[in-house]
Design a protein around this motif. Structure first.
Motif, PDB file in Angstrom:
ATOM      1  N   LEU A 164      -4.369   4.239   3.215  1.00  0.00           N
ATOM      2  CA  LEU A 164      -3.138   4.662   2.370  1.00  0.00           C
ATOM      3  C   LEU A 164      -3.551   4.130   0.827  1.00  0.00           C
ATOM      4  O   LEU A 164      -3.222   4.643  -0.156  1.00  0.00           O
ATOM      5  N   LEU A 165      -4.084   2.550   1.122  1.00  0.00           N
ATOM      6  CA  LEU A 165      -4.313   2.144  -0.426  1.00  0.00           C
ATOM      7  C   LEU A 165      -5.511   2.730  -1.070  1.00  0.00           C
ATOM      8  O   LEU A 165      -5.356   2.919  -2.438  1.00  0.00           O
ATOM      9  N   ALA A 174       0.868  -1.179   0.040  1.00  0.00           N
ATOM     10  CA  ALA A 174      -0.096   0.169   0.009  1.00  0.00           C
ATOM     11  C   ALA A 174       0.756   1.227  -0.080  1.00  0.00           C
ATOM     12  O   ALA A 174       0.565   2.315  -0.759  1.00  0.00           O
ATOM     13  N   TRP A 176      -5.119   8.761  -6.229  1.00  0.00           N
ATOM     14  CA  TRP A 176      -4.185   9.286  -6.944  1.00  0.00           C
ATOM     15  C   TRP A 176      -3.992   8.650  -8.645  1.00  0.00           C
ATOM     16  O   TRP A 176      -3.769   9.249  -9.383  1.00  0.00           O
ATOM     17  N   LYS A 217      -6.126   5.888  -0.949  1.00  0.00           N
ATOM     18  CA  LYS A 217      -5.385   7.170  -1.459  1.00  0.00           C
ATOM     19  C   LYS A 217      -4.561   6.819  -2.770  1.00  0.00           C
ATOM     20  O   LYS A 217      -4.661   7.588  -3.522  1.00  0.00           O
ATOM     21  N   ALA A 218      -4.190   5.620  -2.664  1.00  0.00           N
ATOM     22  CA  ALA A 218      -3.257   5.401  -4.058  1.00  0.00           C
ATOM     23  C   ALA A 218      -4.260   5.172  -5.012  1.00  0.00           C
ATOM     24  O   ALA A 218      -3.886   5.553  -6.238  1.00  0.00           O
ATOM     25  N   ILE A 232       1.558   9.043  -6.530  1.00  0.00           N
ATOM     26  CA  ILE A 232       1.510  10.388  -6.027  1.00  0.00           C
ATOM     27  C   ILE A 232       2.514  10.965  -7.154  1.00  0.00           C
ATOM     28  O   ILE A 232       2.258  12.136  -7.904  1.00  0.00           O
ATOM     29  N   LEU A 281       1.249   4.064  -3.169  1.00  0.00           N
ATOM     30  CA  LEU A 281       0.896   5.276  -2.901  1.00  0.00           C
ATOM     31  C   LEU A 281       1.898   6.426  -3.527  1.00  0.00           C
ATOM     32  O   LEU A 281       1.619   7.309  -4.084  1.00  0.00           O
TER      33      LEU A 281
END
Length: 256
Positions: free
Chosen positions: A235-236, A168, A242, A238-239, A176, A172
């Motif tokens: 976090l995954l 993850a 993005w 969020k990846a 990003i 990310l």
């Protein structure tokens, strides 16, 4: 004649549909043209951090400091490649986008192929790091009490969690870097300045809101309630955000 035209159009569409996997594979191969960027340098950074960690452990052992193993638990050396992987995400798009469009790749296939390479890089590093955590634990810190991988949250919840958290986090930072590059390609410096301003404003607004509403305690309690698995799931997500953002931006990005 209309029937012939429709038949021809259908045939072209079918050929395009069949060719898409081949186009995506060409993008993956394009991203692998410089393997040192994706595979060599991250492992060189990680290997260098391991050498430094082992040397520190040998120095401490030679000095007769026997309780240093607990201190290694707070080492961030295992995360040393993460900062470089942001640059990898930037370079993966900046160095190949124009060339890919030049040989006829679509923006959609380019992003899918690049994303597939990011998934592979994150997967192979996650597997390796999770395995090295177990090796380090089994050898009691490489037989000298050195803590490089069995640090921070690693080594606490088993191989699968170490794999998941690493996967993850790496995915990310790669997306990003890549997505920020697409923003630059689409809007140049105006887009970068806007992104920075919006990011800072959102962060300040969040901090101010939590501070004035006295909600920091509730936030910490919520983070504790979801645990580390929940944190890395965020976090995954969020990846994925993005990745989706980069996909929509690159559809109108222009090569340099």
């Amino acid at each position: 004649m209309t029937t012939a035209t429709a038949t021809t159009g259908t045939a072209i569409t079918e050929r395009s549909a069949r060719s898409r996997p081949g186009d995506i594979w060409r993008i993956i191969r394009l991203q692998a043209v410089n393997p040192s960027m994706l595979f060599g340098i991250p492992w060189m950074i990680l290997g260098g951090a391991l050498v430094v960690t082992i040397l520190i452990a040998l120095i401490l052992r030679g000095a007769g400091i026997s309780d240093a193993e607990d201190g290694f638990r707070y080492s961030w050396a295992v995360l040393s490649p993460q900062w470089y992987l942001i640059a990898v995400g930037v370079q993966a798009v900046a160095f190949t986008f124009s060339f890919a469009l030049g040989f006829g790749a679509t923006r959609r296939d380019y992003w899918i192929g690049t994303s597939a390479m990011f998934l592979f890089v994150s997967f192979e590093m996650a597997v390796a790091i999770a395995t090295l955590v177990q090796v380090e634990k089994a050898t009691n810190g490489w037989w000298i009490g050195a803590g490089m991988f069995d640090t921070l949250w690693y080594g606490q919840q088993g191989w699968w969690f170490d794999f998941y958290s690493t996967f993850a986090l790496q995915l990310l930072v790669l997306f990003i870097g890549a997505s920020i590059t697409t923003i630059y390609m689409r809007w140049r410096m105006r887009g970068m300045i806007t992104l920075l301003a919006v990011g800072i404003a959102a962060l300040l607004a969040l901090v101010a809101g939590l501070t004035f509403s006295d909600s920091w305690g509730a936030v910490f309690e919520w983070v504790a309630s979801i645990g580390l698995v929940g944190v890395f799931t965020i976090l995954l997500v969020k990846a994925v955000f993005w990745a989706v953002l980069g996909y929509f931006v690159i559809r109108r990005a222009t090569p340099r």
